[in-house]
Design a protein around this motif. Sequence first.
Motif, PDB file in Angstrom:
ATOM      1  N   MET A   1       0.834  -1.191   0.000  1.00  0.00           N
ATOM      2  CA  MET A   1       0.000   0.000   0.000  1.00  0.00           C
ATOM      3  C   MET A   1       0.874   1.248   0.000  1.00  0.00           C
ATOM      4  O   MET A   1       1.916   1.292   0.666  1.00  0.00           O
ATOM      5  CB  MET A   1      -0.923   0.011   1.220  1.00  0.00           C
ATOM      6  CG  MET A   1      -2.031  -1.023   1.164  1.00  0.00           C
ATOM      7  SD  MET A   1      -3.175  -0.913   2.566  1.00  0.00           S
ATOM      8  CE  MET A   1      -3.844   0.735   2.335  1.00  0.00           C
ATOM      9  N   ARG A   2       0.448   2.252  -0.751  1.00  0.00           N
ATOM     10  CA  ARG A   2       1.125   3.537  -0.682  1.00  0.00           C
ATOM     11  C   ARG A   2       0.953   4.096   0.723  1.00  0.00           C
ATOM     12  O   ARG A   2      -0.162   4.093   1.273  1.00  0.00           O
ATOM     13  CB  ARG A   2       0.526   4.490  -1.720  1.00  0.00           C
ATOM     14  CG  ARG A   2       1.107   5.890  -1.618  1.00  0.00           C
ATOM     15  CD  ARG A   2       0.517   6.830  -2.644  1.00  0.00           C
ATOM     16  NE  ARG A   2       0.839   8.208  -2.284  1.00  0.00           N
ATOM     17  CZ  ARG A   2       0.818   9.238  -3.110  1.00  0.00           C
ATOM     18  NH1 ARG A   2       0.461   9.062  -4.370  1.00  0.00           N
ATOM     19  NH2 ARG A   2       1.122  10.445  -2.722  1.00  0.00           N
ATOM     20  N   PRO A   3       2.034   4.595   1.342  1.00  0.00           N
ATOM     21  CA  PRO A   3       1.906   5.108   2.708  1.00  0.00           C
ATOM     22  C   PRO A   3       0.856   6.198   2.853  1.00  0.00           C
ATOM     23  O   PRO A   3       0.121   6.234   3.836  1.00  0.00           O
ATOM     24  CB  PRO A   3       3.311   5.630   3.016  1.00  0.00           C
ATOM     25  CG  PRO A   3       4.210   4.813   2.139  1.00  0.00           C
ATOM     26  CD  PRO A   3       3.428   4.583   0.884  1.00  0.00           C
ATOM     27  N   ARG A   4       0.785   7.100   1.873  1.00  0.00           N
ATOM     28  CA  ARG A   4      -0.204   8.174   1.932  1.00  0.00           C
ATOM     29  C   ARG A   4      -1.375   7.839   1.015  1.00  0.00           C
ATOM     30  O   ARG A   4      -1.211   7.647  -0.177  1.00  0.00           O
ATOM     31  CB  ARG A   4       0.424   9.501   1.503  1.00  0.00           C
ATOM     32  CG  ARG A   4      -0.549  10.666   1.568  1.00  0.00           C
ATOM     33  CD  ARG A   4       0.103  11.978   1.180  1.00  0.00           C
ATOM     34  NE  ARG A   4      -0.875  13.059   1.152  1.00  0.00           N
ATOM     35  CZ  ARG A   4      -0.602  14.305   0.779  1.00  0.00           C
ATOM     36  NH1 ARG A   4       0.628  14.619   0.416  1.00  0.00           N
ATOM     37  NH2 ARG A   4      -1.550  15.220   0.781  1.00  0.00           N
ATOM     38  N   GLN A   5      -2.575   7.770   1.596  1.00  0.00           N
ATOM     39  CA  GLN A   5      -3.775   7.393   0.854  1.00  0.00           C
ATOM     40  C   GLN A   5      -4.777   8.534   0.714  1.00  0.00           C
ATOM     41  O   GLN A   5      -5.718   8.440  -0.076  1.00  0.00           O
ATOM     42  CB  GLN A   5      -4.474   6.213   1.546  1.00  0.00           C
ATOM     43  CG  GLN A   5      -3.669   4.935   1.600  1.00  0.00           C
ATOM     44  CD  GLN A   5      -3.662   4.199   0.275  1.00  0.00           C
ATOM     45  OE1 GLN A   5      -4.619   4.257  -0.493  1.00  0.00           O
ATOM     46  NE2 GLN A   5      -2.578   3.487  -0.013  1.00  0.00           N
ATOM     47  N   ASP A   6      -4.570   9.634   1.431  1.00  0.00           N
ATOM     48  CA  ASP A   6      -5.613  10.661   1.504  1.00  0.00           C
ATOM     49  C   ASP A   6      -5.742  11.505   0.241  1.00  0.00           C
ATOM     50  O   ASP A   6      -6.701  12.255   0.093  1.00  0.00           O
ATOM     51  CB  ASP A   6      -5.371  11.580   2.706  1.00  0.00           C
ATOM     52  CG  ASP A   6      -4.025  12.305   2.649  1.00  0.00           C
ATOM     53  OD1 ASP A   6      -3.117  11.807   1.958  1.00  0.00           O
ATOM     54  OD2 ASP A   6      -3.896  13.354   3.278  1.00  0.00           O
ATOM     55  N   GLY A   7      -4.815  11.361  -0.706  1.00  0.00           N
ATOM     56  CA  GLY A   7      -4.902  12.147  -1.920  1.00  0.00           C
ATOM     57  C   GLY A   7      -5.731  11.508  -3.023  1.00  0.00           C
ATOM     58  O   GLY A   7      -5.936  12.117  -4.068  1.00  0.00           O
ATOM     59  N   ALA A   8      -6.216  10.293  -2.792  1.00  0.00           N
ATOM     60  CA  ALA A   8      -6.928   9.555  -3.833  1.00  0.00           C
ATOM     61  C   ALA A   8      -8.435   9.590  -3.586  1.00  0.00           C
ATOM     62  O   ALA A   8      -8.905   9.217  -2.521  1.00  0.00           O
ATOM     63  CB  ALA A   8      -6.448   8.111  -3.889  1.00  0.00           C
ATOM     64  N   GLY A   9      -9.179  10.021  -4.619  1.00  0.00           N
ATOM     65  CA  GLY A   9     -10.629  10.017  -4.529  1.00  0.00           C
ATOM     66  C   GLY A   9     -11.248   8.757  -5.080  1.00  0.00           C
ATOM     67  O   GLY A   9     -12.388   8.411  -4.761  1.00  0.00           O
ATOM     68  N   ALA A  10     -10.513   8.035  -5.927  1.00  0.00           N
ATOM     69  CA  ALA A  10     -10.963   6.772  -6.503  1.00  0.00           C
ATOM     70  C   ALA A  10      -9.788   6.152  -7.241  1.00  0.00           C
ATOM     71  O   ALA A  10      -8.845   6.848  -7.638  1.00  0.00           O
ATOM     72  CB  ALA A  10     -12.137   6.981  -7.457  1.00  0.00           C
ATOM     73  N   ILE A  11      -9.853   4.841  -7.431  1.00  0.00           N
ATOM     74  CA  ILE A  11      -8.807   4.109  -8.136  1.00  0.00           C
ATOM     75  C   ILE A  11      -9.338   3.688  -9.505  1.00  0.00           C
ATOM     76  O   ILE A  11     -10.386   3.041  -9.599  1.00  0.00           O
ATOM     77  CB  ILE A  11      -8.362   2.855  -7.344  1.00  0.00           C
ATOM     78  CG1 ILE A  11      -8.018   3.224  -5.900  1.00  0.00           C
ATOM     79  CG2 ILE A  11      -7.189   2.186  -8.046  1.00  0.00           C
ATOM     80  CD1 ILE A  11      -6.914   4.232  -5.755  1.00  0.00           C
ATOM     81  N   ILE A  12      -8.631   4.066 -10.552  1.00  0.00           N
ATOM     82  CA  ILE A  12      -9.009   3.640 -11.887  1.00  0.00           C
ATOM     83  C   ILE A  12      -8.668   2.161 -12.035  1.00  0.00           C
ATOM     84  O   ILE A  12      -7.598   1.707 -11.629  1.00  0.00           O
ATOM     85  CB  ILE A  12      -8.284   4.489 -12.946  1.00  0.00           C
ATOM     86  CG1 ILE A  12      -8.746   5.955 -12.821  1.00  0.00           C
ATOM     87  CG2 ILE A  12      -8.553   3.965 -14.353  1.00  0.00           C
ATOM     88  CD1 ILE A  12      -7.979   6.922 -13.668  1.00  0.00           C
ATOM     89  N   ASP A  13      -9.594   1.410 -12.585  1.00  0.00           N
ATOM     90  CA  ASP A  13      -9.457  -0.040 -12.687  1.00  0.00           C
ATOM     91  C   ASP A  13      -8.592  -0.384 -13.898  1.00  0.00           C
ATOM     92  O   ASP A  13      -9.086  -0.756 -14.961  1.00  0.00           O
ATOM     93  CB  ASP A  13     -10.838  -0.685 -12.799  1.00  0.00           C
ATOM     94  CG  ASP A  13     -10.794  -2.192 -12.568  1.00  0.00           C
ATOM     95  OD1 ASP A  13      -9.673  -2.725 -12.405  1.00  0.00           O
ATOM     96  OD2 ASP A  13     -11.862  -2.826 -12.551  1.00  0.00           O
ATOM     97  N   ILE A  14      -7.278  -0.230 -13.710  1.00  0.00           N
ATOM     98  CA  ILE A  14      -6.306  -0.539 -14.749  1.00  0.00           C
ATOM     99  C   ILE A  14      -5.044  -1.048 -14.069  1.00  0.00           C
ATOM    100  O   ILE A  14      -4.686  -0.585 -12.981  1.00  0.00           O
ATOM    101  CB  ILE A  14      -6.006   0.708 -15.628  1.00  0.00           C
ATOM    102  CG1 ILE A  14      -5.136   0.359 -16.827  1.00  0.00           C
ATOM    103  CG2 ILE A  14      -5.382   1.822 -14.804  1.00  0.00           C
ATOM    104  CD1 ILE A  14      -5.013   1.487 -17.838  1.00  0.00           C
TER     105      ILE A  14
END
Length: 275
Positions: A79-92
Motif C-alpha cells: 500500500m502507498r503510505p499516503r492514501q488521503d490524496g486519492a478520490g478513486a482508483i481507476i481499474d487498470i
Amino acid sequence: MRRILPAVLAAFILWPAAASAQPIYAWLQAPAARSLDQSFPPPPGYRRVELASNGFGAWLRGLPLQPDGAPVLLFDGRMRPRQDGAGAIIDIDVGRRDLQQCADAVIRLRAEWLHASGRMQALAFDFTSGDRYGFQDWRNGRRPQVSGSRVRWVAGQPRAGDHTSLRQWLDVVFTYAGSLSLQRELKPVASLLAVAPGDVLIQGGSPGHAVIVLDVARDAVGQPAVLLAQSFMPAQSLHVLRNPQGGVWYALQEGADIVTPDWRFAARDLRRFAD
C-alpha cells in the motif's frame, strides 16, 4: 405477444451495434464496479462539456473504477503510505515493475485509446533521447538498444498487434520516455480556461510530474472545473486526485496555480496531444 415480439427482435438485432459503440477498455478481466462519470457528478451549477462520442475525452469520461474505498497500491503490491490524496482508483493494471509512473500513466491511457480506436499509425511516443518509437515499429521487429543517451536500432522478431503485444511495447516506452520527453511532445494550451479532457498538466525534469485531465465541466459563464488523475513514484495505482480544498473537482482560474496533493502546477504547464 405479437406486438411485443417485433420490438424484442429489433432490440436484439440492434444490440451488437449499440454495444460496439461503447468505449473499449481492453485490459479489463471482468466488468468494472462503476465508471468515472457515474461516480462523480459535476459540482452544483456546472454541466459536463459535450464531447465527440469516439474521442479521447469521451473514452476518459467512461473509465472504469474500482469499488469505493479501494487503496492505492504500489507496483509490488504494497500500500502507498499516503492514501488521503486519492478520490478513486481507476481499474487498470500497474504492471509488476517500477515503470508506470506519472508521465507513463498518461502515455498508457493515450495508447490504450489509440489502440482501441484502431489508430495504429498515431501510436508512437518519443524517448527522452528524442528518438520516436511506434507500435508499428515494434510489430515489425524494430528494437532499441540504448547506451547512455544514444539509441541504436536492431532487428528482432515481429510481434502481433493485440493487447498483450501493446503492453509489452508500452513497457519499452515507459523505460526510455518520461515527463521531459512527453512535455516536448505536447502542445502548450494558450489559456487555462480552454482546458479539455485529455489535456495534461506537466513539468518535465528529474524529478518532474504529470497529471491528466479526465473530465471537464463548466458553469453558466463558462468557468471550468476538472477531474485530475495521476500515478506517481514509485509506480502505483492510477488514481483520481482529491482536491486539498475539498471534493475531487478542481475549479480553475486563469493565472492561478493548480495545487494537487503531491504537486503544484502553474497555468503555463497545461499541454495537449496533437491530433
